[in-house]
Design an enzyme around this catalytic site. Structure first.
Site, PDB file in Angstrom:
ATOM      1  N   LYS A 165       0.829  -1.211   0.000  1.00 17.86           N
ATOM      2  CA  LYS A 165       0.000   0.000   0.000  1.00 17.86           C
ATOM      3  C   LYS A 165       0.860   1.255   0.000  1.00 17.86           C
ATOM      4  O   LYS A 165       0.631   2.195  -0.774  1.00 17.86           O
ATOM      5  CB  LYS A 165      -0.949  -0.011   1.192  1.00 17.86           C
ATOM      6  CG  LYS A 165      -1.901   1.181   1.242  1.00 17.86           C
ATOM      7  CD  LYS A 165      -1.421   2.229   2.227  1.00 17.86           C
ATOM      8  CE  LYS A 165      -2.379   3.415   2.275  1.00 17.86           C
ATOM      9  NZ  LYS A 165      -2.021   4.367   3.351  1.00 17.86           N
ATOM     10  N   ASP A 170      -6.199   0.530   0.768  1.00 20.73           N
ATOM     11  CA  ASP A 170      -6.279   0.452   2.219  1.00 20.73           C
ATOM     12  C   ASP A 170      -7.719   0.120   2.592  1.00 20.73           C
ATOM     13  O   ASP A 170      -8.537  -0.214   1.725  1.00 20.73           O
ATOM     14  CB  ASP A 170      -5.796   1.753   2.876  1.00 20.73           C
ATOM     15  CG  ASP A 170      -6.648   2.957   2.510  1.00 20.73           C
ATOM     16  OD1 ASP A 170      -7.681   2.794   1.813  1.00 20.73           O
ATOM     17  OD2 ASP A 170      -6.299   4.081   2.922  1.00 20.73           O
TER      18      ASP A 170
END
Length: 362
Positions: free
Chosen positions: A261, A280
């Protein structure tokens, strides 16, 4: 809407002497507030192409400050700059720090703003592909993706891991204060972001004492790895702009503390990877409700992480990361008030305030 070919623009402050570990707030201060008596210069960018409040305080950078109504101030390289909207919405800027050439400053600023990507053209593609985006675009026009310095972006997003915006900002302010002091605007001190050499003088313990927790060892570890690069760590990061996204992510996650991420954030916000999708918990919720409803109730795994990213690219194309940014902004509490009720947050949203949530997915 073609991807531009640009050479990196770098304007880095000189390193501190090796024998002088940097400490915050030690540089000489200017006695006057630099916001006074400066000329404002048009950027020839409309609010539809750049909305300052939809670009700066929305989680892609933590270094720009809201220094007056419709005005944001920050640093691009060694340039201390304020941007503001005029009454008609157009954007203008003023340069606070001394610079050999205003043209150099403007060139660096336009590069930082990704100004040669047309939102009008890009968003038309998105709106034609997605009905929800078409509706959101009427209320969130001008939300841009920035083209940040890769080293600065990397350190900022290492601070963001499993964190919330107010704490991230404090940590980034601490790191920034280790760089060369540039001036004070409306009570805010501004610094050039520390160079790799400057940051290498900071110990893990110093960062822990400043509240970085476990992130301290990752930041110092990443700095050490970058220093070992034969071509230089900052130059190595810039070289990633020439690679394909898969290779960029593969290289970034080799750095201590950088997961998929965070790597996607760095790729999108600094390495010209416009189709990178930082997945996320918030993007996962959006995907489950609007893009992959068949995954509702599933647990986000690395395999599903890739599936979400692929689904965004399939729907929105080569600038999918820009579309993702708008869909994320639409979920922020600060933006919900301007949206009609039917466009507001997903039902799967947790009760916690998204903007201050501790949740992250690496």
């Amino acid at each position: 809407m073609s991807k531009r070919k640009r050479s990196p623009i770098k304007s880095l402050p000189p390193p501190l002497p090796p024998s002088t570990p940097p400490t915050p707030h030690t540089q000489t201060r200017h006695s006057t507030n630099l916001s006074k008596s400066r000329a404002w210069i048009p950027l020839n960018i409309t609010r539809q192409e750049l909305s300052l409040p939809l670009t700066f305080p929305t989680g892609q950078t933590f270094r720009w400050k809201n220094t007056a109504p419709s005005q944001y101030t920050g640093v691009v390289g060694s340039h201390l700059i304020s941007l503001k909207h005029l009454h008609n919405g157009d954007v203008c800027y003023t340069l606070h720090s001394q610079s050999p050439s205003n043209d150099d400053c403007k060139t660096a600023l336009l590069d930082f703003l990704n100004a040669d990507v047309s939102l009008a053209d890009t968003w038309k593609v998105f709106s034609d592909s997605d009905e929800r985006f078409a509706e959101l675009a009427q209320h969130l026009s001008g939300a841009r993706v920035l083209r940040q310095d890769p080293f600065e972006c990397l350190i900022q997003f290492m601070c963001s891991s499993n964190n919330h915006i107010s704490r991230i900002t404090k940590m980034v302010d601490y790191v920034s204060s280790l760089g060369t002091y540039l001036g004070c605007v409306e009570g805010f001190d501004f610094h050039a972001f520390p160079t790799l050499n400057q940051l290498s003088l900071v110990s893990e313990q110093q960062l822990r004492d400043a509240g970085f927790g476990y992130r301290a060892k990752y930041i110092t570890g990443t700095v050490n790895v970058l220093q070992s690069k034969p071509e230089g760590g900052e130059e190595w990061l810039y070289s990633l702009r020439k690679l394909e996204l898969e290779d960029v992510i593969s290289e970034l996650i080799k750095l201590p503390g950088v997961g998929p991420k965070v790597a996607a954030c760095i790729a999108l916000y600094s390495l010209d990877q416009h189709h990178a999708i930082p997945v996320d918990v918030h993007i996962w919720r959006i995907a489950q409700k609007y893009i992959l409803p068949e995954l509702a109730g599933s647990k986000l795994t690395q395999k599903l992480h890739s599936r979400v990213a692929e689904a965004f690219v399939t729907k929105f194309g080569k600038y999918a990361g820009w579309a993702q940014a708008v869909l994320f902004i639409a979920e922020l509490p600060s933006q919900k008030a301007i949206l009609p009720s039917h466009l507001r947050a997903t039902k799967q949203q947790s009760p916690a305030n998204i903007e201050n949530s501790e949740e992250e997915i690496e």
